[in-house]
Design an enzyme around this catalytic site. Structure first.
Site, PDB file in Angstrom:
ATOM      1  CG  HIS A   1      -7.439  35.257 -12.667  1.00 35.98           C
ATOM      2  ND1 HIS A   1      -6.735  34.625 -11.666  1.00 35.98           N
ATOM      3  CD2 HIS A   1      -8.719  35.300 -12.246  1.00 35.98           C
ATOM      4  CE1 HIS A   1      -7.569  34.303 -10.690  1.00 35.98           C
ATOM      5  NE2 HIS A   1      -8.780  34.699 -11.015  1.00 35.98           N
TER       6      HIS A   1
HETATM    7  C1  UD1 Z   1     -13.659  33.630 -13.470  1.00 31.59           C
HETATM    8  C2  UD1 Z   1     -14.373  34.156 -12.216  1.00 31.59           C
HETATM    9  C3  UD1 Z   1     -13.328  34.556 -11.190  1.00 31.59           C
HETATM   10  C4  UD1 Z   1     -12.369  33.418 -10.903  1.00 31.59           C
HETATM   11  C5  UD1 Z   1     -11.775  32.897 -12.199  1.00 31.59           C
HETATM   12  C6  UD1 Z   1     -10.989  31.654 -11.910  1.00 31.59           C
HETATM   13  C7  UD1 Z   1     -16.510  35.348 -12.481  1.00 31.59           C
HETATM   14  C8  UD1 Z   1     -17.145  36.674 -12.530  1.00 31.59           C
HETATM   15  N1  UD1 Z   1     -15.157  35.352 -12.510  1.00 31.59           N
HETATM   16  O1  UD1 Z   1     -12.907  34.706 -14.004  1.00 31.59           O
HETATM   17  O2  UD1 Z   1     -13.985  34.902  -9.978  1.00 31.59           O
HETATM   18  O3  UD1 Z   1     -11.355  33.878 -10.067  1.00 31.59           O
HETATM   19  O4  UD1 Z   1     -12.836  32.546 -13.112  1.00 31.59           O
HETATM   20  O5  UD1 Z   1     -10.081  31.355 -12.909  1.00 31.59           O
HETATM   21  O6  UD1 Z   1     -17.176  34.343 -12.418  1.00 31.59           O
HETATM   22  N2  UD1 Z   1     -11.559  32.069 -21.330  1.00 31.59           N
HETATM   23  C9  UD1 Z   1     -10.988  31.173 -22.189  1.00 31.59           C
HETATM   24  N3  UD1 Z   1     -11.112  29.852 -21.890  1.00 31.59           N
HETATM   25  C10 UD1 Z   1     -11.764  29.389 -20.801  1.00 31.59           C
HETATM   26  C11 UD1 Z   1     -12.349  30.323 -19.941  1.00 31.59           C
HETATM   27  C12 UD1 Z   1     -12.223  31.664 -20.219  1.00 31.59           C
HETATM   28  O7  UD1 Z   1     -10.382  31.533 -23.182  1.00 31.59           O
HETATM   29  O8  UD1 Z   1     -11.831  28.164 -20.582  1.00 31.59           O
HETATM   30  C13 UD1 Z   1     -11.396  33.509 -21.628  1.00 31.59           C
HETATM   31  C14 UD1 Z   1     -12.578  34.087 -22.379  1.00 31.59           C
HETATM   32  O9  UD1 Z   1     -12.129  35.014 -23.298  1.00 31.59           O
HETATM   33  C15 UD1 Z   1     -13.335  34.827 -21.302  1.00 31.59           C
HETATM   34  C16 UD1 Z   1     -12.253  35.243 -20.329  1.00 31.59           C
HETATM   35  O10 UD1 Z   1     -11.275  34.210 -20.390  1.00 31.59           O
HETATM   36  O11 UD1 Z   1     -14.053  35.924 -21.812  1.00 31.59           O
HETATM   37  C17 UD1 Z   1     -12.755  35.381 -18.910  1.00 31.59           C
HETATM   38  O12 UD1 Z   1     -13.467  34.219 -18.489  1.00 31.59           O
HETATM   39  P1  UD1 Z   1     -14.619  34.329 -17.349  1.00 31.59           P
HETATM   40  O13 UD1 Z   1     -15.048  32.986 -16.939  1.00 31.59           O
HETATM   41  O14 UD1 Z   1     -15.664  35.296 -17.792  1.00 31.59           O
HETATM   42  O15 UD1 Z   1     -13.873  35.051 -16.192  1.00 31.59           O
HETATM   43  P2  UD1 Z   1     -12.476  34.726 -15.521  1.00 31.59           P
HETATM   44  O16 UD1 Z   1     -11.597  35.904 -15.684  1.00 31.59           O
HETATM   45  O17 UD1 Z   1     -11.997  33.402 -15.983  1.00 31.59           O
HETATM   46  N1  UDP Z   2      -4.349  26.542 -10.377  1.00 34.34           N
HETATM   47  C1  UDP Z   2      -4.027  25.519 -11.260  1.00 34.34           C
HETATM   48  N2  UDP Z   2      -3.255  25.810 -12.353  1.00 34.34           N
HETATM   49  C2  UDP Z   2      -2.798  27.065 -12.616  1.00 34.34           C
HETATM   50  C3  UDP Z   2      -3.133  28.102 -11.722  1.00 34.34           C
HETATM   51  C4  UDP Z   2      -3.923  27.818 -10.621  1.00 34.34           C
HETATM   52  O1  UDP Z   2      -4.420  24.373 -11.049  1.00 34.34           O
HETATM   53  O2  UDP Z   2      -2.098  27.252 -13.616  1.00 34.34           O
HETATM   54  C5  UDP Z   2      -5.185  26.228  -9.213  1.00 34.34           C
HETATM   55  C6  UDP Z   2      -4.690  26.710  -7.880  1.00 34.34           C
HETATM   56  O3  UDP Z   2      -3.781  25.791  -7.313  1.00 34.34           O
HETATM   57  C7  UDP Z   2      -5.982  26.806  -7.083  1.00 34.34           C
HETATM   58  C8  UDP Z   2      -6.982  27.253  -8.128  1.00 34.34           C
HETATM   59  O4  UDP Z   2      -6.420  26.910  -9.385  1.00 34.34           O
HETATM   60  O5  UDP Z   2      -6.364  25.526  -6.595  1.00 34.34           O
HETATM   61  C9  UDP Z   2      -7.234  28.729  -8.049  1.00 34.34           C
HETATM   62  O6  UDP Z   2      -8.029  29.105  -9.136  1.00 34.34           O
HETATM   63  P1  UDP Z   2      -7.997  30.548  -9.794  1.00 34.34           P
HETATM   64  O7  UDP Z   2      -6.770  31.265  -9.418  1.00 34.34           O
HETATM   65  O8  UDP Z   2      -8.301  30.353 -11.241  1.00 34.34           O
HETATM   66  O9  UDP Z   2      -9.306  31.232  -9.165  1.00 34.34           O
HETATM   67  P2  UDP Z   2      -9.582  32.026  -7.810  1.00 34.34           P
HETATM   68  O10 UDP Z   2      -9.165  31.172  -6.674  1.00 34.34           O
HETATM   69  O11 UDP Z   2      -8.868  33.319  -7.900  1.00 34.34           O
HETATM   70  O12 UDP Z   2     -11.058  32.257  -7.866  1.00 34.34           O
END
Ligand code: UD1
Ligand code: UDP
Length: 368
Positions: A206
């Site tokens: 992601h």
């Molecule tokens: C965010 C965090 C990242 C973390 C990740 C965990 C920041 C800058 N990034 O990235 O560090 O690793 O979360 O998963 O804070 N969206 C949905 N549904 C949701 C959430 C998001 O559809 O519930 C989609 C939206 O289109 C959104 C995109 O995902 O624009 C990105 O979401 P965002 O929270 O901005 O960043 P992540 O890539 O999720």
């Molecule tokens: N995780 C989850 N379901 C998924 C993928 C990840 O519960 O389908 C959990 C994973 O075990 C870990 C956390 O989400 O505990 C990591 O989050 P993510 O990868 O979204 O964010 P990051 O750690 O990169 O910020």
């Protein structure tokens, strides 16, 4: 002590849950509130974790949703400010490195409310990652820096943070893993049956650096498709990645390459434990595979979690089709012969980090 815990995105829930549970054992000392910024909002990215981790329902949800970095950060700041003014906490506790972490830190510190940063000190030294900016800002402003590994202490000292603010507590995410591992294992037979699993590779991707740019995303998906012709690939797709794939018309067809919705914590943990190998760019997954001893390839040029390489099973890998396919297939062959669970675990990744957090918070230095 009145404390507001902040959560916003998926990895925050696993970090805050053990701390809230530990503080709940001291009801005369801690008055806790939970604020969800609403950065993540899909049921599979948020709601499911409250049930599975037994996290209390948020007292307040700021419902900020998605947006550009500036818009999301600004919305959180605007809405969180009135929460601080209304509730007058002594402390806020912010986990990790997401936009919610930094936005709430900025608000609290300007209002004179102390900030405890959970998972402080991690550095990728790569400012093209939004998380690195969030870490740098949060750590400069925080009053208490709770580090998961000793490299975190070193990074903070190098940046001039006062030593008395830094406390090496260990990894709270591993507290959650240790507590829920037995419950997660109960899910394994159903998962095996549902997805037809025997030997399999588990993938999560992601990071904007991998999924936002069309060619990089295509390379990764093509590599996974190729690997799927040798070994089943299970890919719970993050919403950011799903959106990019839909926009680019990427629709892998192989029956051996299963693209599924993001999973709950219990299922995902069971899959990490049973996978032959994990391919990821997640921060938390690098840590969990290290604890579990599952071989992990991280598609990134760097990591803010170097102990997962020096003490764990993690290995960085280039976003290059040939390199990915060769390295993964070679590693799959090796795993057949060797015991994958030989890694040593980093110091204080022991299930007791939240207890150390609470000890620090209770100490007279901090409270005073
Ligand atoms: C965010 C965090 C990242 C973390 C990740 C965990 C920041 C800058 N990034 O990235 O560090 O690793 O979360 O998963 O804070 N969206 C949905 N549904 C949701 C959430 C998001 O559809 O519930 C989609 C939206 O289109 C959104 C995109 O995902 O624009 C990105 O979401 P965002 O929270 O901005 O960043 P992540 O890539 O999720
Ligand atoms: N995780 C989850 N379901 C998924 C993928 C990840 O519960 O389908 C959990 C994973 O075990 C870990 C956390 O989400 O505990 C990591 O989050 P993510 O990868 O979204 O964010 P990051 O750690 O990169 O910020």
């Amino acid at each position: 002590m009145k404390i507001i815990h902040v959560v916003g995105a998926r990895p925050n829930f696993m970090k805050i849950a053990p701390v809230m549970q530990e503080m709940a054992n001291h009801p005369n000392e801690f008055e806790q509130m939970l604020v969800h910024t609403g950065q993540h909002y899909d049921a599979q990215m948020s709601e499911i974790f409250f049930n599975e981790l037994e996290l209390p329902r948020p007292n307040i949800n700021l419902e900020v949703g998605s947006g550009s970095h500036a818009i999301q950060t600004a919305r959180i700041m605007e809405r969180f400010e009135s929460i601080i003014l209304d509730h007058q906490p002594d402390w806020i506790m912010v986990p990790g490195d997401v936009n919610s972490t930094m936005a709430c830190t900025l608000v609290a510190s300007k209002l004179g409310v102390k900030v405890a940063h959970l998972e402080a000190g991690l550095r990728s030294f790569d400012r093209s990652m939004p998380e690195e900016i969030n870490r740098l800002v949060t750590d400069q402003l925080a009053d208490l820096l709770l580090t998961p590994s000793r490299d975190g202490d070193e990074n903070l000292l190098r940046e001039g943070i006062a030593p008395k603010k830094i406390h090496f507590v260990g990894n709270v995410m591993i507290d959650t893993l240790v507590r829920l591992r037995p419950k997660s294992e109960e899910r394994w037979p159903a998962l095996q049956a549902n997805y037809g699993l025997d030997q399999f590779v588990l993938a999560t991707l992601h990071r904007p650096g991998n999924v936002d740019e069309a060619e990089r995303l295509r390379t990764l998906i093509e590599a996974l498709e190729h690997i799927a012709s040798h070994c089943m690939v299970l890919f719970p797709v993050h919403p950011r990645t799903r959106q990019r794939m839909a926009k680019l018309g990427i629709e892998p067809q192989s029956a051996n390459f299963q693209l599924i919705q993001p999973l709950g914590y219990l299922d995902f943990l069971a899959l990490q434990a049973h996978a032959r190998l994990v391919l990821t760019d997640s921060g938390g997954v690098q840590e969990e595979t290290t604890y579990l001893g599952t071989p992990c390839f991280t598609v990134r040029p760097n990591t803010e979690r170097p102990v997962t390489i020096t003490h764990g099973t993690n290995q960085l890998i280039q976003n290059d089709r040939e390199v990915l396919v060769k390295s993964i297939l070679d590693r799959l062959n090796e795993v057949k012969q060797e015991d994958a669970s030989q890694a040593s675990c980093p110091d204080r990744w022991d299930g007791c980090a939240a207890a150390r957090v609470v000890d620090v918070m209770r100490s007279s230095d901090t409270i005073g």
